[in-house]
Design a protein around this motif. Structure first.
Motif, PDB file in Angstrom:
ATOM      1  N   PHE A 160       0.818  -1.202   0.000  1.00  0.00           N
ATOM      2  CA  PHE A 160       0.000   0.000   0.000  1.00  0.00           C
ATOM      3  C   PHE A 160       0.861   1.264   0.000  1.00  0.00           C
ATOM      4  N   ALA A 161       2.035   1.195   0.594  1.00  0.00           N
ATOM      5  CA  ALA A 161       2.883   2.380   0.748  1.00  0.00           C
ATOM      6  C   ALA A 161       3.310   2.958  -0.591  1.00  0.00           C
ATOM      7  N   GLY A 162       3.567   2.104  -1.558  1.00  0.00           N
ATOM      8  CA  GLY A 162       4.013   2.545  -2.870  1.00  0.00           C
ATOM      9  C   GLY A 162       4.447   1.345  -3.684  1.00  0.00           C
TER      10      GLY A 162
ATOM     11  N   ILE B 186      -0.884  12.260  -8.539  1.00  0.00           N
ATOM     12  CA  ILE B 186      -0.294  13.185  -9.500  1.00  0.00           C
ATOM     13  C   ILE B 186       1.066  12.620  -9.899  1.00  0.00           C
ATOM     14  N   ALA B 187       1.322  12.547 -11.204  1.00  0.00           N
ATOM     15  CA  ALA B 187       2.602  12.048 -11.715  1.00  0.00           C
ATOM     16  C   ALA B 187       2.960  12.831 -12.971  1.00  0.00           C
ATOM     17  N   HIS B 188       4.260  12.990 -13.226  1.00  0.00           N
ATOM     18  CA  HIS B 188       4.750  13.800 -14.336  1.00  0.00           C
ATOM     19  C   HIS B 188       5.762  13.029 -15.171  1.00  0.00           C
TER      20      HIS B 188
ATOM     21  N   ASP C 157       5.229   7.091  -8.669  1.00  0.00           N
ATOM     22  CA  ASP C 157       4.094   6.177  -8.847  1.00  0.00           C
ATOM     23  C   ASP C 157       3.017   6.770  -9.732  1.00  0.00           C
ATOM     24  N   LEU C 158       2.510   5.953 -10.643  1.00  0.00           N
ATOM     25  CA  LEU C 158       1.332   6.303 -11.433  1.00  0.00           C
ATOM     26  C   LEU C 158       0.071   5.974 -10.649  1.00  0.00           C
TER      27      LEU C 158
ATOM     28  N   THR D 267      -1.080  -0.370 -12.585  1.00  0.00           N
ATOM     29  CA  THR D 267      -1.159   1.049 -12.903  1.00  0.00           C
ATOM     30  C   THR D 267      -2.235   1.302 -13.955  1.00  0.00           C
ATOM     31  N   VAL D 268      -2.588   2.567 -14.110  1.00  0.00           N
ATOM     32  CA  VAL D 268      -3.589   2.922 -15.116  1.00  0.00           C
ATOM     33  C   VAL D 268      -3.128   2.516 -16.515  1.00  0.00           C
ATOM     34  N   ARG D 269      -1.828   2.485 -16.737  1.00  0.00           N
ATOM     35  CA  ARG D 269      -1.339   2.085 -18.054  1.00  0.00           C
ATOM     36  C   ARG D 269      -1.461   0.588 -18.280  1.00  0.00           C
ATOM     37  N   GLU D 270      -1.437  -0.175 -17.219  1.00  0.00           N
ATOM     38  CA  GLU D 270      -1.593  -1.622 -17.334  1.00  0.00           C
ATOM     39  C   GLU D 270      -3.057  -2.027 -17.390  1.00  0.00           C
ATOM     40  N   ALA D 271      -3.910  -1.349 -16.624  1.00  0.00           N
ATOM     41  CA  ALA D 271      -5.273  -1.826 -16.427  1.00  0.00           C
ATOM     42  C   ALA D 271      -6.317  -1.091 -17.249  1.00  0.00           C
TER      43      ALA D 271
END
Length: 654
Positions: free
Chosen positions: A343-345, A392-394, A402-403, A422-426
């Motif tokens: 959960f931490a990252g 938030i990620a850049h 983290d995404l 991640t949103v890119r995977e799922a």
């Protein structure tokens, strides 16, 4: 339900793009065309058949009805649903200071006689070196940094928790000092509901003491010790933005059930050091105590992550720092299990930047996320809580940043830990205006069953950057994949502010309240990409697909006994509904994420095509963890379950 009281939209042949009504003189070809189209509509695509995103729909799933219900021209960066006057309909609190009462879900009227004080102050910002910047001082009406609602004294009326973020402390390199000229004297307070939307200030308690103020950022209201009185878990951020030394310590305020609170942080094992962890590597196994340092908290929430009946606390950290997952030990204390559960990252903690960014690598504790929100729900109907972390990620921060990600709880498989996708995977790929110079601005998130098909969908409110940040809806498919349905949902909402979800018109499907933020969206941008809008009007998106789909539903509210039993609103309760052989689970929650994200205390279930409910189970958040079970419950109904009662209060849509 439409605002005129009908369940389904009126069908119009012209609105559907069909030939008009038959009149003498129509050609035989036109009649044949009409017959063929009707055959497609009523045989191949019967009412209620699911329509996949790529096939589209002739009517949007949601309609922005703000103007129609009396909110035309009303500005709001954020807002929430709550029942201020106790009539059973969700009212509105916008930007933590303006109130609108619902008139049976048909319209909203401004509510000015609430009694909550928003004082006039002179705000003097801190300048360089801790010197008051009188040149930038201005007179303002002070709005609290957060304003959450719950029944603190168990009298049936919603109370308000009014939180102050102090800005008048300065770090001189050795100690923090209160700069008196910048301190306007405002302090956090409790406002007790008196009924009919009126509030009165509660007597002073530890929460409202002069020395209790801090950099308050977010709040969760939850009964951590199951004594029937709600407690407050207050998230605090930097005491001075970006200053790692002396971070704000999150607080647990223990409630007495009367609106009073005392600081229970240290006794609960939640006290953290104000100094950041400075180690260059992760500590050895068993040495996790060294990680109990204060992190800039930008969101908090609660939920029973490991199915032991106790409400756990979740802290969401900014500054690419680890999140806390505080496991409730059931004895009044908490233990952080954020790292061991994932959960931490994520696992990438090297902190390296891309080659074009000339910065040294970050240390492991600064190599994870900027987390703002956490949606919780049972995505796969396996009986445990999954999540979505809004981040938030850049592009320039590199892979160690983290995404946004879905968290799948593997407790049903014997290990209460999270698998991160991640949103890119799922999720389907997003398009950014700036190409590969992207930002993710996923500040707000929620799970809801938009079309009542029995599967939770994901709502993301993105903002703060000009490269294509929108309110987005992702529908969960039958096989557990995700498809973006933002367009057919009817959303074109760039710069999304705060969100809240609830059935405001009482028709059995979940509606969406969305604020709007012009952060980094200047006039030139709005003229070019947003139709030239000048006012960030609030959006109230009425759900039309829930009823139009033909799917069934059930909405449940709880009524606890109060002190000695469960808290009046049932916050922390778990509700399980078995229909059509599938068991779906919801928890009642009060407070989530960044600066005032709150949904009302009601569990909304989509049931798909199931026409009967075999079993309804309520697990109460009381000391005994008592369970009530009801069989053969009707669908398409509103229920009130009272703690200890053998009867359900059942009502149908109007």
């Amino acid at each position: 339900m439409d605002l005129d009281g009908t369940f389904f939209p009126r069908f119009s042949t012209r609105a559907a793009g069909l030939p008009g009504p038959w009149v003498p003189g129509r050609t035989l070809a036109a009649m044949r065309t009409l017959a063929i189209v009707l055959l497609v509509l009523f045989v191949l695509l019967p009412l209620g058949a699911p329509v996949r995103a790529e096939e589209g729909e002739s009517a949007p799933w949601f309609q922005n009805v703000s103007a129609a219900v009396g909110l035309a021209g009303v500005k709001a960066k954020g807002g929430l649903f709550t029942d201020l006057d106790g009539d059973g309909y969700w009212d509105l609190c916008l930007d933590r200071q303006r109130f609108f009462l619902s008139k049976k879900g048909l319209r909203f009227e401004a509510h000015l006689t609430h009694g909550i004080d928003f004082p006039e102050i002179r705000k003097v910002p801190l300048g360089k070196g801790g010197v008051p910047d009188q040149a930038k001082a201005k007179d303002i009406t002070y709005a609290p940094h957060y304003l959450y609602f719950a029944d603190l004294d168990n009298d049936g009326h919603q109370d308000a928790v009014w939180g102050v973020h102090g800005w008048w402390e300065h770090f001189d390199g050795r100690t923090w000092k209160n700069v008196a000229a910048c301190d306007p004297g405002v302090r956090s307070t409790i406002w007790l509901g008196q009924g009919k939307g009126r509030f009165a200030r509660a007597a002073a308690s530890g929460f409202s003491a002069q020395d209790a103020v801090g950099p308050a950022m977010a709040l969760a209201l939850v009964d951590v010790d199951a004594d029937g009185a709600l407690d407050l878990y207050e998230g605090r951020e930097y005491r001075q933005y970006g200053q790692l030394v002396g971070g704000g310590v999150d607080r647990l305020w223990k409630g007495d059930g009367k609106g009073g609170f005392v600081d229970g942080t240290e006794a609960a094992g939640l006290m953290t050091s104000p100094q950041p962890f400075t180690g260059s590597t992760l500590p050895p196994k068993g040495g996790r105590g060294v990680l109990k340092f204060s992190r800039p908290t930008y969101g908090v929430t609660h939920g029973d992550w490991n199915n032991d009946g106790h409400q756990d606390l979740m802290q969401l950290a900014y500054g690419r720092q680890w999140n806390y997952l505080w496991r409730n030990n059931g004895d009044g204390t908490f233990t952080d299990v954020g790292l061991e559960t994932g959960f931490a990252g994520d696992a990438i903690t090297h902190g390296k930047y891309p080659d074009f960014v000339r910065r040294p690598p970050e240390r492991p504790f600064r190599s994870n996320g900027n987390t703002f929100d956490l949606a919780l729900g049972d995505l796969d109907n396996d009986g445990d809580l999954d999540g979505f972390l809004g981040e938030i990620a850049h592009f320039w921060a590199g892979e160690a940043s983290d995404l946004p990600a879905l968290l799948f709880n593997r407790g049903s498989e014997g290990a209460f830990a999270f698998e991160r996708k991640t949103v890119r995977e799922a999720l389907p790929a997003r398009k950014f205006r700036s190409g590969d110079r992207w930002n993710y601005g996923d500040l707000h998130a929620a799970f809801l069953d938009a079309d009542n098909d029995g599967r939770l969908d994901l709502l993301i409110g993105s903002g703060d950057y000009p490269d294509g940040q929108y309110l987005r809806l992702y529908r969960q498919t039958e096989d557990g994949d995700w498809e973006e349905v933002t367009k057919i949902a009817g959303f074109d909402w760039e710069g999304c502010g705060g969100i809240s979800i609830g059935d405001f018109d009482r028709d059995g499907d979940v509606d969406i309240l969305a604020g709007r933020s012009f952060m980094r969206l200047n006039k030139a941008h709005r003229d070019k990409f947003m139709g030239g809008i000048a006012v960030n009007e609030v959006g109230l998106f009425r759900n039309d697909i829930g009823n139009r789909s033909g799917n069934h539903w059930l909405n449940v509210r709880l009524r606890g006994k109060g002190k000695g039993g469960a808290n009046r609103s049932g916050v922390g309760a778990r509700i399980l509904v078995t229909a059509g052989g599938v068991t779906r689970m919801r928890e009642i929650r009060a407070g989530s994420g960044l600066a005032n994200h709150q949904d009302p205390p009601e569990a909304c279930f989509g049931l798909g095509k199931a026409t009967t409910i075999e079993r309804l189970e309520v697990r109460w958040p009381n000391a005994e963890h008592s369970v009530q079970v009801f069989d053969d419950v009707p669908v398409d109904r509103f229920l009130e379950v009272r703690e200890g009662s053998k009867r359900l209060k059942v009502s149908a849509p109007r």
